[in-house]
Design an enzyme around this catalytic site. Structure first.
Site, PDB file in Angstrom:
ATOM      1  N   ALA A 207    -114.537  71.022  10.617  1.00  0.00           N
ATOM      2  CA  ALA A 207    -113.573  70.203  11.362  1.00  0.00           C
ATOM      3  C   ALA A 207    -113.204  70.957  12.625  1.00  0.00           C
ATOM      4  O   ALA A 207    -112.649  72.055  12.554  1.00  0.00           O
ATOM      5  CB  ALA A 207    -112.329  69.931  10.518  1.00  0.00           C
ATOM      6  N   HIS A 208    -113.560  70.371  13.772  1.00  0.00           N
ATOM      7  CA  HIS A 208    -113.303  71.073  15.025  1.00  0.00           C
ATOM      8  C   HIS A 208    -113.027  70.135  16.199  1.00  0.00           C
ATOM      9  O   HIS A 208    -112.598  70.589  17.256  1.00  0.00           O
ATOM     10  CB  HIS A 208    -114.505  71.943  15.396  1.00  0.00           C
ATOM     11  CG  HIS A 208    -115.680  71.143  15.888  1.00  0.00           C
ATOM     12  ND1 HIS A 208    -116.531  70.486  15.033  1.00  0.00           N
ATOM     13  CD2 HIS A 208    -116.127  70.864  17.144  1.00  0.00           C
ATOM     14  CE1 HIS A 208    -117.454  69.858  15.724  1.00  0.00           C
ATOM     15  NE2 HIS A 208    -117.237  70.056  17.016  1.00  0.00           N
ATOM     16  N   ARG A 209    -113.259  68.841  16.048  1.00  0.00           N
ATOM     17  CA  ARG A 209    -113.149  67.929  17.179  1.00  0.00           C
ATOM     18  C   ARG A 209    -111.708  67.837  17.671  1.00  0.00           C
ATOM     19  O   ARG A 209    -110.756  67.997  16.900  1.00  0.00           O
ATOM     20  CB  ARG A 209    -113.668  66.544  16.803  1.00  0.00           C
ATOM     21  CG  ARG A 209    -115.128  66.520  16.374  1.00  0.00           C
ATOM     22  CD  ARG A 209    -115.576  65.122  16.024  1.00  0.00           C
ATOM     23  NE  ARG A 209    -115.561  64.278  17.217  1.00  0.00           N
ATOM     24  CZ  ARG A 209    -116.571  64.201  18.077  1.00  0.00           C
ATOM     25  NH1 ARG A 209    -117.668  64.884  17.878  1.00  0.00           N
ATOM     26  NH2 ARG A 209    -116.483  63.424  19.138  1.00  0.00           N
ATOM     27  N   ASP A 284    -116.424  66.338  10.580  1.00  0.00           N
ATOM     28  CA  ASP A 284    -116.151  65.441  11.712  1.00  0.00           C
ATOM     29  C   ASP A 284    -117.255  65.566  12.757  1.00  0.00           C
ATOM     30  O   ASP A 284    -117.129  65.058  13.863  1.00  0.00           O
ATOM     31  CB  ASP A 284    -114.780  65.740  12.331  1.00  0.00           C
ATOM     32  CG  ASP A 284    -114.668  67.140  12.926  1.00  0.00           C
ATOM     33  OD1 ASP A 284    -115.609  67.946  12.764  1.00  0.00           O
ATOM     34  OD2 ASP A 284    -113.627  67.441  13.545  1.00  0.00           O
TER      35      ASP A 284
END
Length: 371
Positions: A207-209, A284
């Site tokens: 998860a990084h967006r 994501d």
């Protein structure tokens, strides 16, 4: 036409992985390549290690742009790429995907009258809140050669009025890369033993967006949902933490659920090994959706839509959104799937097809046989 010069503009992990097969195919045909790294991913663990593991030489230029607001970051890239292309005068410039690096490379190529080749063209999320969606549309409409991975993505390009003679369906170069390196990852990576993991006995999270981690409520709901879904199956979650996400955890004071174990960003082989042996992958990332579909690992997407709908069509992916209850339901649906779906992104020959299509580059017959 051996000795032709082509430039590659890249700046992030997925671009390095997905352009590597094209760079290597150019080398097999005696084509000189010039790789411009924008520095959009500015941590060695997020980029340089991928060059080493993929057998690529270090980039010929690194603009070291780093992180910044979209306008400032893209502006710095434009100036640096333009200077490089003026010096090199390539026959064609390759870009991949939908990042600010991709946009900058395509814009400069179009302005200095160099043919632009867009690898992984035609993807659309139809979510205008995603900065990448704007990038995709602009890049496709200013590119001279478009390489959509599927017939569905090619149809989207045609529907937008892009001429047929610019479009060539090739599959996705991520298949080339995963098929090439999965066995090496299995034999060379020691990540399972280093983390004390057993195949199939853990879940994986990425998860990084911006829309995921820059919104405190969204980030907390995702962590809660993933933790609950994994607790239901008595699994631990491994989360290789992206610098952006790590900064937001500290900034927001978010307490990471005990079920989720944070680890440092991983190299390509280690991450590929975790993807291929996890019970379920929560993500994501569009690239991870692709990779898990190729590897046969069930995927749950932590977004409300995807520009890779093919992964859901074949049963490899469930788009869950960010509500904890929906994440739990999606994980229940995906967990235990056999992974015997057909890979929707081609047969692993995308790079060959792409280089075949560029008229300035030598044909396959020009390749010197190797031992």
């Amino acid at each position: 036409m051996t000795g032709s010069n082509v430039s590659f503009v890249l700046g992030t992990r997925p671009e390095i992985i997905k352009l590597a097969p094209v760079i290597q195919e150019c080398h097999r045909r005696g084509v000189d390549t010039h790789v411009i790294h924008t520095g959009q991913h500015y941590s060695d663990s997020l980029d340089a290690v991928f060059f080493r593991q993929l057998g690529l030489s270090p980039p010929d230029a690194n603009l070291e742009v780093g992180s910044d607001d979209h306008g400032a970051q893209t502006g710095a890239m434009l100036a640096g790429i333009e200077e490089e292309l003026h010096d090199i005068e390539p026959a064609v410039v390759f870009v991949q995907g939908d990042t600010n690096s991709t946009l900058a490379g395509a814009l400069v190529g179009s302005k200095v009258d160099v043919d632009v080749a867009h690898v992984e063209a035609g993807l659309r999320s139809f979510d205008d809140d995603m900065p990448e969606e704007t990038n995709r549309v602009i890049i496709d409409h200013i590119s001279d050669h478009l390489f959509p991975p599927t017939e569905e993505t090619a149809a989207l390009l045609r529907n937008e009025g892009i001429p047929e003679d610019r479009i060539t369906v090739t599959g996705n170069t991520v298949v080339d890369a995963v098929q090439t390196y999965d066995d090496r990852a299995a034999s060379e990576s020691r990540i399972l033993s280093e983390l004390g993991l057993t195949e199939g006995q853990f879940d994986l999270l990425t998860a990084h967006r911006v829309e995921t981690v820059d919104d405190r409520d969204a980030f907390e709901r995702i962590l809660s949902g993933v933790s609950r879904a994994s607790a239901q199956a008595d699994q631990e979650v491994i989360y290789p933490i992206h610098p952006r996400a790590e900064d937001r955890l500290e900034e927001f004071g978010i307490a990471v659920p005990a079920r989720i174990r944070l680890v440092e960003p991983l190299g390509f082989f280690d991450f590929l090994r975790l993807e291929s042996t996890a019970d379920v992958v929560f993500t994501d990332s569009g690239g991870v959706q692709e990779e898990t579909s190729i590897l046969g690992t069930p995927c749950v997407t932590l977004r409300y839509g995807t520009e890779r709908p093919e992964t859901a069509f074949v049963g490899a992916n469930c788009v869950a959104g960010r509500e904890p209850s929906a994440i739990v339901a999606a994980a229940t649906q995906m967990r235990g799937k056999a992974g015997d779906w057909k890979t929707p992104f081609g047969d692993g020959t995308a790079a060959v097809q792409i280089v075949d299509t560029i008229p300035e580059l030598p044909a396959r017959e020009a390749v010197t046989p190797t031992e």
